[in-house]
Design an enzyme around this catalytic site. Structure first.
Site, short mmCIF file in Angstrom:
data_model
loop_
_atom_site.label_atom_id
_atom_site.label_comp_id
_atom_site.label_asym_id
_atom_site.label_seq_id
_atom_site.Cartn_x
_atom_site.Cartn_y
_atom_site.Cartn_z
N GLU A 62 14.37 -3.55 -6.68
CA GLU A 62 13.44 -2.99 -7.66
C GLU A 62 13.98 -1.74 -8.34
O GLU A 62 13.65 -1.47 -9.51
CB GLU A 62 12.10 -2.67 -6.98
N PHE A 124 -1.64 -4.85 4.68
CA PHE A 124 -0.22 -5.24 4.63
C PHE A 124 0.36 -4.91 3.25
O PHE A 124 -0.19 -5.28 2.23
CB PHE A 124 -0.09 -6.73 4.92
N GLN A 125 1.48 -4.21 3.24
CA GLN A 125 2.20 -3.79 2.04
C GLN A 125 1.34 -2.96 1.10
O GLN A 125 1.46 -3.03 -0.12
CB GLN A 125 2.80 -5.01 1.31
N LYS A 174 -4.52 -7.11 -6.64
CA LYS A 174 -4.30 -8.56 -6.71
C LYS A 174 -5.54 -9.29 -7.22
O LYS A 174 -5.44 -10.21 -8.04
CB LYS A 174 -3.90 -9.08 -5.34
N MET A 489 32.73 14.42 -6.86
CA MET A 489 32.17 15.74 -7.16
C MET A 489 31.82 16.49 -5.87
O MET A 489 31.97 17.71 -5.80
CB MET A 489 30.93 15.60 -8.04
#
Length: 612
Positions: A62, A124-125, A174, A489
């Site tokens: 993502e 969940f999630q 959802k 760096m």
């Protein structure tokens, strides 16, 4: 083109309303990754893709989706769009959202969320992505009612793309995606928000004051930031510079706003800017800041930044004006509009600047340019990073360039010179792993243009899984890895400021064979180890019809100079040629504050402590 030709009022799902609203706002490409909570939206997206209305680019992570949407927006000026599901899908976007926020990039981010009744139950999630991202978005929504979907999308695009651009989050539970309702579409431009009216036109009185200061200045400097890119003001910046003979320096975000081949250009200023830009900002008597925010990597030691100068600050965001440096003339407004008004007023008043007013100043800058040029070193038996980047730029001068973050980014900023929106780099957040997915988004946006990512062997491994996305869609991005076997760096700072204690910056063990890795994804891999191979290899890479990953082995301990150490003034650079330092030390001046004579330049007066 919308999803279906139906009556103005129709019974649809929240997911349909989202996808239809996105298409009405001109969205053609979405970068994302599906998951449980966002599946109703992906189901509607399936129909849109089948109808040829939208194309979804399936990323491998993502974070890649966020950076790709960001690159898409930077390349076009349009709003980039990305999708992710709830929980870990949404949190994986956070770095990309913060990157866009820091650099003022217009994006709309859509995340799935657990159903409304489950919110707050640790389902969940479930994560509170709305709360998590509050500090790094311009605005955000949780869609509680599908009837609000069209309005929210219209507002999100309006907010993301007007005023100071930025990312806007839309979190969709959802069950909102599957709930049906009577849908009335809302077209772009039909939504206005109460209390949100960005100032675009500058105050005429302040524009007059700015014009007066410009005409009086003996040592002016035009300091141009990313706001000029966002406003599309490059033509106005050029006209202003040429009309008043103003030398022009840009920030990392402002690269491309002014042609660096132009004789008035002094290149980038700041920590790894050109010596002549940093000396110029130290000595100027007028600093005209255009769409810039006085970032600490630009200013160095703040109380010595343009300490002799009066300041004009032009910016669309009133919160930036005076935040770091109080200007003598603040002008809040759209950069393009303000500069247009200033130019028109200067022409109407028929009082042009004295053409000889800045001649001595420009000659002084030219001397610095000759004394302290950017150097492309050539070492026996090994490539320098600078010559690799310079050769890529020579063979592809008009490409869109993305970078990751580190030494290669600064060398690319120093040696690549191209036009507006063709420089795409994470400036404010300094996000390693940005380059390849941003290039992916840029190439999707401008498929007929050459898109090249300059990366490092450490940065590329942050999001190297996006090779799979390049392979799946045949996205013709060329990636050049400037491979020195280090977090370059970090190593440079450890060498300079930590007594060469190289703690966990060596990447030479465990780094993959990049050629084999590219080939494992079905992408052309190349390796370059000698100067004799370089030119032909770059030509072969550019000519290849698909994506390429090129591993270029360079000098391992090369440092990026000039460099302004943290806490030092811009004039206190390290890494300048020793001969020039000695010549400069031999010069003497008089202290303007107390009159003490025979003082070395770029020092402090021992009598009164003033900066010389």
């Amino acid at each position: 083109m919308q999803l279906q030709q139906r009556s103005a009022v129709q019974r649809v799902t929240g997911a349909f309303a989202l996808i239809d609203s996105l298409s009405r706002h001109g969205v053609k490409h979405i970068f994302g990754y599906p998951g449980g909570a966002i599946l109703p939206i992906y189901d509607e997206l399936y129909r849109a893709e089948k109808a040829g209305i939208l194309q979804h680019i399936l990323v491998r992570h993502e974070q890649g989706a966020a950076h790709a949407a960001d690159g898409y927006a930077r390349a076009t000026g349009q709003v980039g769009v990305c999708f992710a599901t709830s929980g870990p899908g949404a949190t994986n976007l956070v770095t990309g959202i913060a990157t866009a926020h820091m650099d003022s990039i217009p994006m709309v981010i859509v995340t799935g969320q657990v159903p409304r009744p489950a919110i707050g139950s640790d389902a969940f999630q479930e994560t509170d992505i709305y709360g998590i991202t509050l500090p790094i978005v311009k605005h955000s929504y949780v869609v509680r009612d599908p009837r609000d979907m069209a309005r929210i999308v219209a507002e999100a695009f309006f907010i993301a793309s007007t005023g100071r651009p930025g990312p806007v989050l839309i979190d969709v539970p959802k069950d909102v995606g599957v709930e049906q309702f009577e849908y009335e579409p809302i077209d772009p431009g039909s939504v206005r928000l109460t209390g949100y009216r960005p100032t675009t036109k500058g105050n005429p009185r302040q524009i007059g004051q700015a014009l007066k200061l410009i005409r009086q200045a003996q040592k002016p400097l035009l300091y141009v930031g990313g706001g000029a890119i966002a406003a599309g003001a490059h033509a106005e910046v050029k006209e202003l510079a040429e009309r008043f003979k103003l030398p022009v320096t840009t920030t990392l975000m402002g690269i491309g706003a002014f042609d660096e081949h132009h004789p008035l250009s002094v290149g980038m200023l700041g920590m790894h800017g050109t010596a002549y830009a940093n000396f110029a900002v130290t000595e100027c008597d007028l600093l005209i800041a255009v769409g810039a925010r006085f970032d600490d990597r630009v200013t160095g030691k703040l109380d010595e930044f343009a300490s002799r100068a009066k300041v004009i600050h032009i910016d669309i965001d009133p919160a930036e004006v005076g935040k770091v440096r109080l200007p003598d003339v603040p002008i809040v407004g759209d950069v393009k509009q303000v500069l247009t008004d200033l130019l028109e007023r200067s022409a109407d008043e028929n009082d042009p600047a004295n053409p000889n007013q800045t001649e001595a100043w420009l000659a002084r800058i030219d001397r610095w340019r000759e004394d302290y040029p950017l150097v492309v070193p050539e070492y026996p038996g090994v490539l320098s990073p600078q010559e690799v980047i310079a050769e890529v730029g020579r063979q592809a001068p008009h490409a869109f360039y993305t970078t990751d973050v580190g030494q290669h980014q600064m060398w690319a900023a120093q040696f690549l010179k191209n036009g507006p929106r063709r420089w795409i780099s994470s400036a404010g957040l300094g996000t390693m792993g940005f380059g390849m997915p941003a290039a992916m988004g840029a190439k999707v946006a401008v498929p007929d243009e050459e898109v090249i990512c300059i990366s490092g062997d450490a940065s590329i491994q942050m999001n190297i899984q996006e090779l799979g996305t390049l392979a799946q869609y045949g996205i013709n991005v060329k990636t050049v890895i400037v491979n020195n076997g280090w977090q370059g760096m970090v190593r440079q700072w450890q060498e300079a400021f930590y007594d060469e204690r190289y703690s966990n910056s060596n990447m030479q063990v465990g780094t993959p064979d990049f050629v084999k890795l590219a080939e494992a994804f079905g992408i052309k891999g190349m390796i370059v180890e000698t100067r004799e191979e370089l030119k032909s290899a770059i030509a072969e890479m550019i000519a290849h019809p698909g994506p390429v990953l090129m591993d270029v082995r360079v000098k391992k301990n090369e440092n990026c100079y000039p460099m302004v150490p943290s806490g030092k003034s811009n004039a206190q650079m390290i890494g300048l040629p020793e001969r020039k330092l000695l010549e400069r030390a031999a010069e003497t001046v008089q202290c303007a504050s107390c009159g003490t004579e025979n003082l070395p330049t770029n020092k402090f007066c021992p009598n009164c402590g003033a900066k010389i």
